[in-house]
Design an enzyme around this catalytic site. Structure first.
Site, mmCIF file in Angstrom:
data_model
loop_
_atom_site.group_PDB
_atom_site.id
_atom_site.type_symbol
_atom_site.label_atom_id
_atom_site.label_comp_id
_atom_site.label_asym_id
_atom_site.label_seq_id
_atom_site.Cartn_x
_atom_site.Cartn_y
_atom_site.Cartn_z
ATOM 1 N N LYS A 48 36.147 -0.978 75.182
ATOM 2 C CA LYS A 48 35.345 -2.200 75.147
ATOM 3 C C LYS A 48 36.138 -3.346 74.514
ATOM 4 O O LYS A 48 36.158 -4.471 75.035
ATOM 5 C CB LYS A 48 34.055 -1.945 74.359
ATOM 6 N N MET A 55 56.575 -5.117 25.173
ATOM 7 C CA MET A 55 57.775 -4.920 24.353
ATOM 8 C C MET A 55 57.768 -5.876 23.160
ATOM 9 O O MET A 55 58.084 -5.491 22.023
ATOM 10 C CB MET A 55 59.028 -5.124 25.204
ATOM 11 N N GLN A 56 57.388 -7.125 23.401
ATOM 12 C CA GLN A 56 57.365 -8.108 22.322
ATOM 13 C C GLN A 56 56.358 -7.715 21.249
ATOM 14 O O GLN A 56 56.640 -7.809 20.046
ATOM 15 C CB GLN A 56 57.053 -9.488 22.895
ATOM 16 N N HIS A 72 60.684 -5.870 33.923
ATOM 17 C CA HIS A 72 59.583 -5.221 34.646
ATOM 18 C C HIS A 72 60.138 -4.089 35.518
ATOM 19 O O HIS A 72 60.405 -4.292 36.705
ATOM 20 C CB HIS A 72 58.846 -6.245 35.513
ATOM 21 N N CYS A 112 57.459 -6.011 28.994
ATOM 22 C CA CYS A 112 57.484 -7.469 28.828
ATOM 23 C C CYS A 112 56.738 -7.878 27.552
ATOM 24 O O CYS A 112 57.228 -7.651 26.458
ATOM 25 C CB CYS A 112 56.941 -8.154 30.074
ATOM 26 N N THR A 117 31.404 -4.428 67.620
ATOM 27 C CA THR A 117 32.666 -5.032 68.069
ATOM 28 C C THR A 117 32.606 -6.552 68.107
ATOM 29 O O THR A 117 33.638 -7.198 68.247
ATOM 30 C CB THR A 117 33.030 -4.538 69.483
ATOM 31 N N ILE A 158 49.481 -3.852 54.315
ATOM 32 C CA ILE A 158 49.789 -2.425 54.451
ATOM 33 C C ILE A 158 50.154 -2.098 55.894
ATOM 34 O O ILE A 158 51.078 -1.315 56.163
ATOM 35 C CB ILE A 158 48.600 -1.563 53.984
ATOM 36 N N GLU A 194 58.705 -1.643 36.889
ATOM 37 C CA GLU A 194 57.821 -1.244 37.991
ATOM 38 C C GLU A 194 58.177 -1.925 39.305
ATOM 39 O O GLU A 194 57.895 -1.395 40.385
ATOM 40 C CB GLU A 194 56.358 -1.528 37.643
#
EC number: 6.3.4.2
Length: 537
Positions: free
Chosen positions: A225, A385-386, A509, A382, A190, A20, A511
């Site tokens: 620090k 769907m099948q 896919h 995928c 730390t 990220i 997404e």
């Protein structure tokens, strides 16, 4: 301008959010007008994650050119809004395979093949090639795992050598670590970060910036620090605080001038990043007016990372509908004909994502049947769907033993069958139908409407089985619509039942193509239908 190289490493713990951070920095640099690419180094010995269990690795992200890669590439693409390629994910297995193949061909001219220089040279070539093939100004390379892992040593050595190869002004090292907060002592510690940096410096890499992951705000004293003990400038100690929404992170990093410090170090004279559009998106995301409940019926729901792109695509589609998407995680293994109404009755929409293998498929079929019969908006992906086709065959066409040949090779009605070019394939890894392929849309269908009535869309695939065209006429006669097919009409890509509010499933896919500021068409249409159903309650 010389290509600039930014290397992101991690310490103390894994899964700290390096991906990220790298993706957020990529977005900031892109918005400064720079051409950015990004890659992930994974030190595991697998060639790629394609054959790894989702419980081990999470989702497999597929690129346009068909590479099966780490889920972090999904973050990279969504944040930076770029399409990556096979050079964007490198594993130990891939590097060693290439080096050993060259050795067998005699390309090393009888030399003793060693980690240094042969493995490190191969790694450096991957970095430079990723930048070269995309003609990028900046390449960001994230190294998976943590400093101190045995598997990471060749990767870190290659990163160390890059500074001498391309010049200190063209290389920057960013180290991401955890700053733990001890509640009993009431203070942040730390020491783990200091030891992590000490380990990194022992390998010859002096970080130029620290990114500190923390649950609590970090005071300037702590930053000073860390700067003193880790030998970085105080302003280069960047806080990465936990946030409500991931897309806030680029703005938080920009507020601390992270991208400016990077540009100064790399001697990049470029305009300040214009994040106006991104800020507006984040503002909208944090003030959504509606709420919609989506049941995700999956096999790996104990590990949400297995469906991370699906979840993000649902959220993006929610943004377009001014709706917060609440996901109800439904274990497909638990779903039966007796309890399906209880488990799914409160859902405004049902999504059945991809997967492999027998486990959970009968539960998914029950969920699909419930969506069809109760007219609940449904999106199948995928395997989803099948199984949509199998469910229709069993309960509408009354082919009681219909199934996929993958799940039951002896079924008398193989509605889903092995693709012709897969018949003689023996290896599992890297042999699926992978990457970007076109789908021709049927005029007047819900699929075509979802894609603004385009004639053809291109989306990424990852499958080995397909709809058996021997059954196509029988399905069509019963009202089942094949609304997307390959241009040669051989492969079924999208199916739907037009009488339902939204009952659509696709072989690809979608997404993997979704972006927070540009949601994917089928997902948006699905959430739109779910929001409408929610308003009827």
């Amino acid at each position: 301008m010389s290509t600039k190289y930014i290397f992101v490493t991690g310490g103390v713990v894994s899964s700290i959010g390096k991906g990220i951070v790298a993706a957020s920095l990529g977005r900031l640099l892109k918005n400064r007008g720079l051409k950015v690419t990004i890659q992930k180094f994974d030190p595991y010995i697998n060639i790629d994650p394609g054959t790894m269990s989702p419980y081990q690795h999470g989702e497999v992200f597929v690129t346009d050119d068909g590479a099966e890669t780490d889920l972090d590439l999904g973050h990279y693409e969504r944040f930076i809004d770029i399409n990556l390629n096979k050079y964007s994910n490198v594993t130990t297995g891939k590097i060693y395979s290439e080096v050993l193949r060259k050795e067998r061909k005699g390309e090393y001219l009888g030399a003793t093949v060693q980690v240094i220089p042969h493995i490190t040279d191969a790694l450096k070539d991957k970095i430079k090639r990723a930048a070269r093939t995309t003609d990028s100004d900046v390449i960001i390379t994230e190294v998976g795992g943590t400093v101190g892992d045995i598997e990471s040593l060749p990767f870190l050595e290659a990163l160390r050598q890059m500074k001498a190869d391309v010049g200190a002004d063209n290389v920057m090292y960013i180290h991401t670590t955890l700053l733990p907060y001890l509640k009993a002592a009431g203070e942040m510690k730390t020491k783990p970060t200091q030891h992590s940096v000490k380990e990194l410096r022992g390998l010859g890499i002096q970080p130029n910036m620290l990114v500190i992951r923390t649950e609590q705000p970090v005071g300037q004293n702590i930053k000073n620090k860390l700067a003193q003990f880790c030998d970085v400038a105080p302003e280069a100690v960047i806080e990465s605080l936990d946030v409500e929404h991931l897309y806030q992170i680029p703005l938080n990093l920009q507020a601390q001038k992270m991208d400016q410090i990077v540009c100064d170090h790399l001697k990049l004279d470029v305009p300040v990043a214009d994040m106006t559009e991104w800020s507006a998106m984040v503002e909208k995301v944090m003030n959504l007016k509606k709420q919609v409940h989506i049941a995700l019926v999956g096999k790996y729901v104990e590990l949400p990372d297995a469906y991370i792109s699906v979840v993000e695509a649902l959220k993006h589609a929610g943004y377009a509908n001014n709706a917060e998407v609440k996901i109800d995680w439904i274990d497909a293994n638990r779903v039966t004909a007796e309890n399906v109404a209880e488990l799914l009755g409160s859902a405004d929409g049902i999504i059945v994502p991809g997967g492999f293998g027998q486990r959970g498929t009968e539960g998914k079929i029950q969920a699909i049947r419930y969506a069809r019969e109760q007219d609940v908006p449904m999106l199948g992906i995928c395997l989803g769907m099948q199984l949509t086709c199998v469910e229709f065959a069993r309960h509408v066409l009354e082919l009681a033993d219909a199934n996929s040949a993958e799940l039951n090779p002896d079924t008398p009605y193989p509605i889903i069958d092995l693709m012709r070019d897969q018949i003689d394939v023996e290896d599992l890894g890297g042999t699926l139908r992978l990457g970007l392929y076109p789908s021709k849309l049927k005029h007047g269908s819900k699929a075509a409407a979802a894609y603004d009535h385009q004639e053809v869309v291109q989306r990424r695939h990852r499958h080995r089985y397909e709809f058996n065209n021997d059954f196509r006429e029988q399905f069509e006669a019963a009202g089942f619509v094949f609304s997307g097919v390959s241009p040669d009409n051989r492969l079924v890509e999208i199916v739907e039942i037009p009488e339902n509010k939204f009952f659509v499933a696709c072989q690809y896919h979608p997404e993997l193509s979704s972006r927070p500021n540009r949601p994917e068409g089928l997902y948006t249409a699905f959430i739109t239908a779910a929001v409408e159903k929610s308003s009827e309650r």
